[in-house]
Design a protein around this motif. Sequence first.
Motif, PDB file in Angstrom:
ATOM      1  N   PHE A  70       2.455  -0.233   7.609  1.00 36.11           N
ATOM      2  CA  PHE A  70       2.762  -0.392   6.845  1.00 36.11           C
ATOM      3  C   PHE A  70       1.486  -2.063   6.625  1.00 36.11           C
ATOM      4  O   PHE A  70       1.348  -2.342   7.268  1.00 36.11           O
ATOM      5  CB  PHE A  70       3.881  -0.539   6.030  1.00 36.11           C
ATOM      6  N   ASN A  71       1.625  -2.719   5.131  1.00 33.24           N
ATOM      7  CA  ASN A  71       1.262  -3.819   5.084  1.00 33.24           C
ATOM      8  C   ASN A  71      -0.608  -3.603   5.876  1.00 33.24           C
ATOM      9  O   ASN A  71      -0.229  -5.017   6.358  1.00 33.24           O
ATOM     10  CB  ASN A  71       1.774  -4.907   5.649  1.00 33.24           C
ATOM     11  N   PHE A  72      -1.539  -2.550   6.093  1.00 32.42           N
ATOM     12  CA  PHE A  72      -1.916  -2.989   6.862  1.00 32.42           C
ATOM     13  C   PHE A  72      -3.327  -3.982   5.768  1.00 32.42           C
ATOM     14  O   PHE A  72      -3.417  -3.779   4.744  1.00 32.42           O
ATOM     15  CB  PHE A  72      -3.064  -1.088   6.681  1.00 32.42           C
ATOM     16  N   ALA A  92       0.046  11.374   0.032  1.00 29.42           N
ATOM     17  CA  ALA A  92       0.034  11.252   1.391  1.00 29.42           C
ATOM     18  C   ALA A  92      -1.277  11.074   2.293  1.00 29.42           C
ATOM     19  O   ALA A  92      -1.502  10.459   3.310  1.00 29.42           O
ATOM     20  CB  ALA A  92       1.157  11.906   2.236  1.00 29.42           C
ATOM     21  N   HIS A  93      -2.180  11.810   1.935  1.00 29.72           N
ATOM     22  CA  HIS A  93      -3.344  12.244   2.359  1.00 29.72           C
ATOM     23  C   HIS A  93      -4.283  10.811   2.274  1.00 29.72           C
ATOM     24  O   HIS A  93      -5.516  11.102   3.054  1.00 29.72           O
ATOM     25  CB  HIS A  93      -4.053  13.156   2.007  1.00 29.72           C
ATOM     26  N   LYS A  94      -4.274  10.395   1.385  1.00 29.84           N
ATOM     27  CA  LYS A  94      -4.408   9.451   1.186  1.00 29.84           C
ATOM     28  C   LYS A  94      -5.374   8.338   2.572  1.00 29.84           C
ATOM     29  O   LYS A  94      -4.374   7.901   3.449  1.00 29.84           O
ATOM     30  CB  LYS A  94      -4.174   8.102  -0.155  1.00 29.84           C
ATOM     31  N   GLU A 122      -7.298   2.769   1.556  1.00 27.33           N
ATOM     32  CA  GLU A 122      -6.996   2.607   0.379  1.00 27.33           C
ATOM     33  C   GLU A 122      -5.239   2.191  -0.363  1.00 27.33           C
ATOM     34  O   GLU A 122      -5.699   1.225  -1.007  1.00 27.33           O
ATOM     35  CB  GLU A 122      -6.998   3.964  -0.706  1.00 27.33           C
ATOM     36  N   VAL A 123      -4.710   2.761   0.414  1.00 25.65           N
ATOM     37  CA  VAL A 123      -3.583   2.612   0.404  1.00 25.65           C
ATOM     38  C   VAL A 123      -2.414   1.722   1.103  1.00 25.65           C
ATOM     39  O   VAL A 123      -1.649   1.197   1.112  1.00 25.65           O
ATOM     40  CB  VAL A 123      -2.546   4.082   0.383  1.00 25.65           C
ATOM     41  N   LYS A 124      -3.132   1.015   1.933  1.00 28.40           N
ATOM     42  CA  LYS A 124      -2.914  -0.047   2.658  1.00 28.40           C
ATOM     43  C   LYS A 124      -1.567   0.231   3.773  1.00 28.40           C
ATOM     44  O   LYS A 124      -0.493   0.066   3.926  1.00 28.40           O
ATOM     45  CB  LYS A 124      -2.206  -1.614   2.162  1.00 28.40           C
TER      46      LYS A 124
END
Length: 174
Positions: free
Chosen positions: A81-83, A53-55, A59-61
């Motif tokens: 979400f869906n960044f 969760a720290h990402k 990177e993880v959108k």
Amino acid sequence: MKTLKGEHIILRALEPEDLEFVLAIENDERIWHLSNTQVPFSRFVIKEYLENAHKDIFEVKQLRLVISDTKEAPLGLIDLFNFDFKNKRAGVGILIKEESNRDKGYGHEALTLLVDYSFKFLGLHQLYCNISEENTASLKLFGKLGFKTIGLKKDWNFNNGIFHNEYSLQLIKQ
């Protein structure tokens, strides 16, 4: 970002100690329709999720934050979400876990903090959400913060043997 502080709540990063809280939310069949969940999550999967969760949102959108009281006891979750950095937009979701903590302004304050963070810090131009037609509390909450209904998706979600309509809302930075 470690925390965003409001008057009555804090938005904070997920911690390993949040395992049972997140597991309880993700495995609550009464709210699966909100996230289109269809099967329970294992403790292992949630633990692995928390470890990652720290990402960075770039990177993880996505970004999930815990809504907690000022003593950092968890009340709910709020998500981006869906960044989409190129188009400067993201989806928003929010949940206050216990009904006894709803209608106390926690959701309004959390959403206000997240909108401000999204526009000022992340440089987003717009936020959007999708809300079931029956979820009048969420429709009211997002409306209070300036989200506008831009469409109704007929028979969009199938839950408990019935098709349900879903509204699309968006907030464009002024």
